[in-house]
Design a protein around this motif. Structure first.
Motif, PDB file in Angstrom:
ATOM      1  N   PRO A 157       0.820  -1.226   0.000  1.00 34.57           N
ATOM      2  CA  PRO A 157       0.000   0.000   0.000  1.00 34.57           C
ATOM      3  C   PRO A 157       0.847   1.266   0.000  1.00 34.57           C
ATOM      4  CG  PRO A 157      -0.841  -1.546   1.613  1.00 34.57           C
ATOM      5  CD  PRO A 157       0.435  -2.120   1.103  1.00 34.57           C
ATOM      6  N   ARG A 158       1.949   1.225   0.732  1.00 32.17           N
ATOM      7  CA  ARG A 158       2.805   2.400   0.814  1.00 32.17           C
ATOM      8  C   ARG A 158       3.423   2.715  -0.556  1.00 32.17           C
ATOM      9  NH1 ARG A 158       7.492   2.561   5.312  1.00 32.17           N
ATOM     10  NH2 ARG A 158       5.920   2.580   6.934  1.00 32.17           N
ATOM     11  N   LEU A 159       3.963   1.673  -1.199  1.00 33.81           N
ATOM     12  CA  LEU A 159       4.569   1.880  -2.526  1.00 33.81           C
ATOM     13  C   LEU A 159       3.514   2.312  -3.538  1.00 33.81           C
ATOM     14  CD1 LEU A 159       7.127  -1.022  -2.872  1.00 33.81           C
ATOM     15  CD2 LEU A 159       7.586   1.385  -3.244  1.00 33.81           C
ATOM     16  N   ALA A 160       2.353   1.649  -3.463  1.00 36.12           N
ATOM     17  CA  ALA A 160       1.287   2.003  -4.398  1.00 36.12           C
ATOM     18  C   ALA A 160       0.875   3.448  -4.179  1.00 36.12           C
ATOM     19  CB  ALA A 160       0.092   1.064  -4.201  1.00 36.12           C
ATOM     20  N   GLY A 161       0.811   3.856  -2.901  1.00 33.51           N
ATOM     21  CA  GLY A 161       0.454   5.237  -2.582  1.00 33.51           C
ATOM     22  C   GLY A 161       1.458   6.227  -3.139  1.00 33.51           C
ATOM     23  N   ILE A 162       2.725   5.892  -2.976  1.00 33.38           N
ATOM     24  CA  ILE A 162       3.784   6.776  -3.482  1.00 33.38           C
ATOM     25  C   ILE A 162       3.655   6.936  -4.992  1.00 33.38           C
ATOM     26  CG2 ILE A 162       6.267   6.948  -3.903  1.00 33.38           C
ATOM     27  CD1 ILE A 162       6.670   5.520  -1.187  1.00 33.38           C
ATOM     28  N   LEU A 163       3.504   5.800  -5.686  1.00 29.83           N
ATOM     29  CA  LEU A 163       3.439   5.854  -7.146  1.00 29.83           C
ATOM     30  C   LEU A 163       2.186   6.575  -7.607  1.00 29.83           C
ATOM     31  CD1 LEU A 163       4.709   2.252  -7.890  1.00 29.83           C
ATOM     32  CD2 LEU A 163       5.925   4.380  -8.267  1.00 29.83           C
TER      33      LEU A 163
ATOM     34  N   PHE B  61      14.564  -3.361   4.770  1.00 27.93           N
ATOM     35  CA  PHE B  61      14.985  -2.516   3.642  1.00 27.93           C
ATOM     36  C   PHE B  61      13.796  -1.782   3.043  1.00 27.93           C
ATOM     37  CE2 PHE B  61      15.394  -1.856  -0.910  1.00 27.93           C
ATOM     38  CZ  PHE B  61      16.473  -1.003  -0.925  1.00 27.93           C
ATOM     39  N   PHE B  62      12.703  -2.523   2.821  1.00 26.57           N
ATOM     40  CA  PHE B  62      11.555  -1.884   2.172  1.00 26.57           C
ATOM     41  C   PHE B  62      10.877  -0.872   3.087  1.00 26.57           C
ATOM     42  CE2 PHE B  62      12.152  -4.823  -1.190  1.00 26.57           C
ATOM     43  CZ  PHE B  62      11.550  -4.244  -2.285  1.00 26.57           C
TER      44      PHE B  62
ATOM     45  N   MET C  16       8.160  12.403  -2.898  1.00 22.74           N
ATOM     46  CA  MET C  16       7.713  12.628  -4.270  1.00 22.74           C
ATOM     47  C   MET C  16       8.899  12.419  -5.208  1.00 22.74           C
ATOM     48  SD  MET C  16       5.101  13.244  -5.996  1.00 22.74           S
ATOM     49  CE  MET C  16       3.911  13.773  -4.757  1.00 22.74           C
ATOM     50  N   ILE C  17      10.059  12.903  -4.751  1.00 23.66           N
ATOM     51  CA  ILE C  17      11.294  12.626  -5.472  1.00 23.66           C
ATOM     52  C   ILE C  17      12.008  11.524  -4.698  1.00 23.66           C
ATOM     53  CG2 ILE C  17      13.515  13.577  -6.200  1.00 23.66           C
ATOM     54  CD1 ILE C  17      11.812  16.346  -5.970  1.00 23.66           C
ATOM     55  N   PRO C  18      12.147  10.341  -5.310  1.00 22.35           N
ATOM     56  CA  PRO C  18      12.644   9.202  -4.535  1.00 22.35           C
ATOM     57  C   PRO C  18      14.135   9.283  -4.243  1.00 22.35           C
ATOM     58  CG  PRO C  18      12.257   8.578  -6.802  1.00 22.35           C
ATOM     59  CD  PRO C  18      11.827  10.001  -6.684  1.00 22.35           C
ATOM     60  N   THR C  19      14.500   8.721  -3.102  1.00 22.26           N
ATOM     61  CA  THR C  19      15.916   8.485  -2.830  1.00 22.26           C
ATOM     62  C   THR C  19      16.333   7.272  -3.647  1.00 22.26           C
ATOM     63  OG1 THR C  19      15.352   7.034  -1.016  1.00 22.26           O
ATOM     64  CG2 THR C  19      15.711   9.330  -0.466  1.00 22.26           C
ATOM     65  N   ARG C  20      17.619   6.966  -3.591  1.00 23.54           N
ATOM     66  CA  ARG C  20      18.120   5.821  -4.345  1.00 23.54           C
ATOM     67  C   ARG C  20      17.415   4.533  -3.896  1.00 23.54           C
ATOM     68  NH1 ARG C  20      24.274   5.704  -6.106  1.00 23.54           N
ATOM     69  NH2 ARG C  20      23.867   7.919  -5.984  1.00 23.54           N
ATOM     70  N   ALA C  21      17.282   4.366  -2.580  1.00 28.21           N
ATOM     71  CA  ALA C  21      16.657   3.147  -2.051  1.00 28.21           C
ATOM     72  C   ALA C  21      15.179   3.103  -2.422  1.00 28.21           C
ATOM     73  CB  ALA C  21      16.827   3.089  -0.536  1.00 28.21           C
TER      74      ALA C  21
ATOM     75  N   SER D 190      13.789   4.525  -4.936  1.00 26.32           N
ATOM     76  CA  SER D 190      13.715   4.277  -6.370  1.00 26.32           C
ATOM     77  C   SER D 190      13.880   2.790  -6.664  1.00 26.32           C
ATOM     78  CB  SER D 190      14.804   5.084  -7.061  1.00 26.32           C
ATOM     79  OG  SER D 190      14.778   4.842  -8.431  1.00 26.32           O
ATOM     80  N   PHE D 191      14.784   2.145  -5.930  1.00 21.67           N
ATOM     81  CA  PHE D 191      14.983   0.708  -6.097  1.00 21.67           C
ATOM     82  C   PHE D 191      13.701  -0.048  -5.728  1.00 21.67           C
ATOM     83  CE2 PHE D 191      16.172  -3.453  -4.448  1.00 21.67           C
ATOM     84  CZ  PHE D 191      16.903  -3.951  -5.497  1.00 21.67           C
ATOM     85  N   ALA D 192      13.106   0.337  -4.593  1.00 17.94           N
ATOM     86  CA  ALA D 192      11.860  -0.319  -4.151  1.00 17.94           C
ATOM     87  C   ALA D 192      10.766  -0.118  -5.189  1.00 17.94           C
ATOM     88  CB  ALA D 192      11.428   0.242  -2.794  1.00 17.94           C
ATOM     89  N   GLU D 193      10.660   1.108  -5.724  1.00 17.10           N
ATOM     90  CA  GLU D 193       9.635   1.392  -6.730  1.00 17.10           C
ATOM     91  C   GLU D 193       9.874   0.590  -8.006  1.00 17.10           C
ATOM     92  OE1 GLU D 193       9.664   5.546  -7.397  1.00 17.10           O
ATOM     93  OE2 GLU D 193       8.993   6.016  -5.372  1.00 17.10           O
ATOM     94  N   THR D 194      11.146   0.502  -8.403  1.00 10.91           N
ATOM     95  CA  THR D 194      11.477  -0.242  -9.619  1.00 10.91           C
ATOM     96  C   THR D 194      11.102  -1.714  -9.458  1.00 10.91           C
ATOM     97  OG1 THR D 194      13.332   1.250  -9.858  1.00 10.91           O
ATOM     98  CG2 THR D 194      13.299  -0.664 -11.289  1.00 10.91           C
TER      99      THR D 194
END
Lengths: 175, 250
Positions: A48-54, B43-44, B53-58, B60-64
């Motif tokens: 949910p957190r990642l989905a929220g961010i995206l 880690f996550f 809103m602007i991701p850090t490196r970590a 960004s990795f989690a988002e990817t």
């Protein structure tokens, strides 16, 4: 060679470890505990957190794009209005200039007319005065001629002439 | 003993536990499962804690990673497959991190034990069957009857489809297990050659360069395999879930 050594070196009674059922129950239990906890944490917190961010970033980007689009439309409209006003102003300036020219021409023409009229009046006045003076002068010339004639005749012939005779003689001579 | 390629798969009881006659000890396998879960979760949690809103490196990795798994699932099972995203995402990370942990010397590779991969494959298998029956009802069995097949070969095709369906958990689990097991054995065997050859003398030391180079190459290959097998396991999971979701559409 090494593999056979390995088998030889294994403790007695030990099966190949990955197929050894001794710890199957333990492995399944700990898999269920750990994977269960992991799944719970992922599905409840992290996803949910990642989905929220995206989602919020996606929203933000599309909102910013909309805003940019709106501002662009506004800028275009302002530009169009500016162009329009500029054209209007140019047209106005042209008409003002031609109006001013016309007015100036008109004024100049009026002024000239007035001056001409005045001049003509003065001219005619002057002519009239001259004519009057001439007339007066002419009238006086007749009287002078009569007097002079009378005097001359008196001097020459010593006689006296009547006024009417003299006048008759002068007008006869004058023509 | 430490030189033999099999002892790395031995399970050691760290905290012996028993319920009745069943051994449920906390073992090195359990330890690495716990470590995987703790490290990955930590880690996550840390990477996404800022919610920037602007991701850090970590972050960004989690988002990817999230996008990677989400795209995999969406491509294989469509957008309604996203209801299984937590399962697929957890499976991918769990297997990937376990495999990567296995690449450290002296660490235990949890997925090199077939019981673990079978359990995970059966989890997917039963999820597919349960959800497939819940969603499609008896229409789920259309999965075994492909359309456009002439009537006289249909029984044969249905038989093959059923066999292939039920052999899925086997291939699904054995693929991951065998790759991890074989890779680690090969690596250990070649690493063992270096030691054995080096101990014979000068000629052996020079000769040991070959297995040394081989070990370097294999290590790189094993990192690839560790990632690839986690990916393949997850991708197959997505494709099986697609069957559960769209069984009636064939």
């Amino acid at each position: 060679m090494i593999i056979s050594q390995a088998y030889a070196a294994e403790p007695s009674g030990g099966a190949f470890p990955p197929f050894d059922p001794t710890y199957f129950a333990s492995q399944i239990l700990w898999l269920v505990i750990t994977f269960g906890a992991f799944y719970w944490l992922m599905s409840r917190v992290i996803i949910p957190r990642l989905a929220g961010i995206l989602e919020s970033r996606h929203d933000r980007i599309s909102r910013d794009l909309d805003e940019a689009q709106r501002l662009k439309t506004e800028a275009d409209a302002a530009h169009a209005a500016y162009e329009h006003e500029l054209a209007e102003a140019k047209r106005n300036a042209h008409s003002i200039a031609s109006e001013a020219t016309d007015k100036a021409k008109q004024e100049a023409a009026d002024a000239r007319e007035k001056v001409e009229a005045e001049l003509a009046e003065k001219l005619s006045e002057a002519e009239a005065r001259i004519a009057k003076i001439k007339e007066t002068a002419m009238g006086e010339v007749g009287a002078i001629a009569g007097d002079t004639t009378e005097e001359i005749v008196k001097q020459l012939i010593g006689g006296k002439l009547t006024k009417s005779e003299i006048t008759k003689a002068i007008s006869g001579a004058g023509n | 003993m430490a030189n033999d390629p099999i002892s790395q798969f031995n399970i050691k009881e760290l905290i012996p536990l028993e319920i009745g006659a069943t051994n449920i000890s906390f073992t090195n396998s359990s330890l690495f499962m716990v470590a995987t879960v703790v490290v990955t979760s930590a880690f996550f949690m840390w990477a996404t804690s800022r919610r920037g809103m602007i991701p850090t490196r970590a972050q960004s990795f989690a988002e990817t990673t999230y996008e990677f798994v989400a795209n995999m699932l969406r491509d294989a099972a469509g957008s309604d497959g996203m209801r299984f995203f937590p399962l697929v995402f957890s499976l991918f990370l769990f297997i990937l991190v376990i495999n990567m942990f296995g690449m450290f010397p002296y660490f235990f590779t949890v997925t090199s034990h077939i019981i673990i991969t079978v359990a995970l494959a059966l989890l997917v298998f039963f999820t597919v069957i349960a959800y497939g029956l819940y969603k499609n009802g008896l229409g789920f069995f259309k999965l075994f009857v492909p359309s456009g097949v002439p009537g006289f070969v249909l029984p044969l095709v249905v038989l093959i489809e059923i066999i292939s369906f039920f052999s899925r958990p086997i291939s699904h689990s054995v693929r991951l297990f065998a790759n991890m097991l074989a890779g680690h054995i090969t690596l250990k065997v070649f690493a063992g050659f270096i030691v054995s050859m080096g101990s014979i003398g000068a000629v052996g030391v020079v000769g040991a360069i070959l297995p040394f180079l081989m070990t370097i190459g294999l290590t790189a290959l094993e990192f690839l395999v560790a990632f690839l097998q986690a990916y393949v396991f997850t991708l197959l999971t997505c494709m099986y879930l697609n069957d559960a979701l769209h069984a009636g559409d064939h």
